[in-house]
Write an enzyme that holds these catalytic residues in place. Structure first.
Site, PDB file in Angstrom:
ATOM      1  N   HIS A   1       0.851  -1.190   0.000  1.00 32.13           N
ATOM      2  CA  HIS A   1       0.000   0.000   0.000  1.00 32.13           C
ATOM      3  C   HIS A   1       0.893   1.248   0.000  1.00 32.13           C
ATOM      4  CE1 HIS A   1      -2.827   3.069   1.250  1.00 32.13           C
ATOM      5  NE2 HIS A   1      -3.792   2.248   0.860  1.00 32.13           N
TER       6      HIS A   1
ATOM      7  N   GLU B   1      -4.098   2.175  -7.355  1.00 30.99           N
ATOM      8  CA  GLU B   1      -4.477   3.280  -6.474  1.00 30.99           C
ATOM      9  C   GLU B   1      -3.557   4.473  -6.728  1.00 30.99           C
ATOM     10  OE1 GLU B   1      -6.640   1.768  -2.763  1.00 30.99           O
ATOM     11  OE2 GLU B   1      -4.506   1.667  -2.319  1.00 30.99           O
TER      12      GLU B   1
HETATM   13  P1  PGA Z   1      -9.568   6.074   0.311  1.00 27.86           P
HETATM   14  O1  PGA Z   1      -8.337   5.069   0.513  1.00 27.86           O
HETATM   15  O2  PGA Z   1     -10.725   5.253  -0.196  1.00 27.86           O
HETATM   16  O3  PGA Z   1      -9.808   6.655   1.663  1.00 27.86           O
HETATM   17  O4  PGA Z   1      -9.142   7.078  -0.695  1.00 27.86           O
HETATM   18  C1  PGA Z   1      -8.110   4.025  -0.371  1.00 27.86           C
HETATM   19  C2  PGA Z   1      -6.915   3.215   0.070  1.00 27.86           C
HETATM   20  O5  PGA Z   1      -5.978   3.794   0.628  1.00 27.86           O
HETATM   21  O6  PGA Z   1      -6.874   1.996  -0.113  1.00 27.86           O
END
Ligand code: PGA
Length: 279
Positions: A126, A196
């Site tokens: 992540h 992401e």
């Molecule tokens: P968020 O985070 O939905 O709060 O933008 C997504 C993530 O970090 O997996």
């Protein structure tokens, strides 16, 4: 190579107490009760809450089994486990795991510990771990290998910064993340890749449908065309500022099989609405 079943994953990060967890599960279960048309649902709470979630989920499953006429008292533990697993709607995942099996790693949690506590999945790489814990692609790759050895499905997170996007270098960056994070020449039964973009996490900024689509197609293409990557079941997710308002649009993108949800997953009702839409 791609797997069809959609999946929605709640990443609670460092949020929720034991009490809040109980409330969340109660409310979430109520929202999805009787709905058998759901995607795979995964909950990734802080490590200390995993076992508690497993216990609470099992409690709910036993109630359902009893209401269907099963006499739980007469069953052996392995039979109960099997029946409960068959009706389980919410699966568990870790938010990270160590790259070694065990040892002197203060503060880390081992993949086999997650598995023993009831996890099926683990989030790896992540962007918050990459930034705050200096995790490189090489470390992420080692973690994927360890996760697979311990029967956990890795949820690999990748994504570019705003700078790389604006400089039009984002595809090259994603390609290098894929090549250096995914282990080569080992058979991977299931891999989930969560795209992401860092500029979208927790910011309320969301890429356009075309931008998500370009990236999902690019990732699938890169993996398909690489003979050293042997992935049987691949699912691409989108993550970053998702909520019940944008779920339907994101889920309509070709090659996107689900979402990794941060902030919006903290509210049971909101996450349940997203799960229903993510089917
Ligand atoms: P968020 O985070 O939905 O709060 O933008 C997504 C993530 O970090 O997996």
């Amino acid at each position: 190579m791609t797997q069809n079943k959609n999946i929605i994953i709640a990443n609670w990060k460092m949020n929720h107490s034991f009490d809040a967890t109980e409330e969340w599960l109660k409310s979430f279960n109520k929202e999805i009760e009787g709905n058998n048309n759901l995607p795979e649902i995964v909950l990734c709470p802080p490590a200390i809450l995993i076992d508690y979630c497993d216990e609470l989920l099992l409690g709910g499953e036993l109630e359902i089994l009893e209401s269907k006429g099963n006499n739980i008292e007469e069953l052996e533990e392995s039979q109960i486990d099997k029946l409960a697993t068959d009706i389980r709607k919410v699966h568990l995942g870790g938010q990270d795991c160590g790259y070694d099996e065990k040892g002197a790693f203060t503060g880390d949690i081992a993949a086999n510990m997650l598995h023993d506590a009831g996890c099926k999945y683990v989030i790896l790489g992540h962007s918050e771990r990459r930034k705050n814990h200096f995790e490189s692609d090489e470390i992420v790759q080692k973690k994927i290998v360890t996760a697979l050895k311990n029967k956990l499905v890795p949820i690999l997170c990748i994504g570019e910064s705003l700078e790389l996007r604006e400089e039009n270098k984002y595809l090259d960056f994603i390609k290098s993340q894929i090549l250096s994070s995914i282990p080569k020449n080992i058979e991977i039964e299931q891999l989930i890749i969560a795209y992401e973009p860092i500029w979208s996490i927790g910011t309320g900024k969301i890429p356009s449908k075309d931008q998500i689509s370009e990236m999902a197609d690019f990732i699938v293409g890169e993996i398909k065309n690489n003979k050293d990557l042997k992935i049987n079941g691949l699912r691409i997710l989108y993550g970053g500022s998702t909520n019940s308002q944008n779920t339907a649009e994101i889920m309509s993108v070709n090659n996107v099989s689900g979402m990794l949800v941060g902030g919006a997953s903290l509210k049971a009702k909101e996450f349940a609405q997203m799960a229903v839409l993510a089917k």
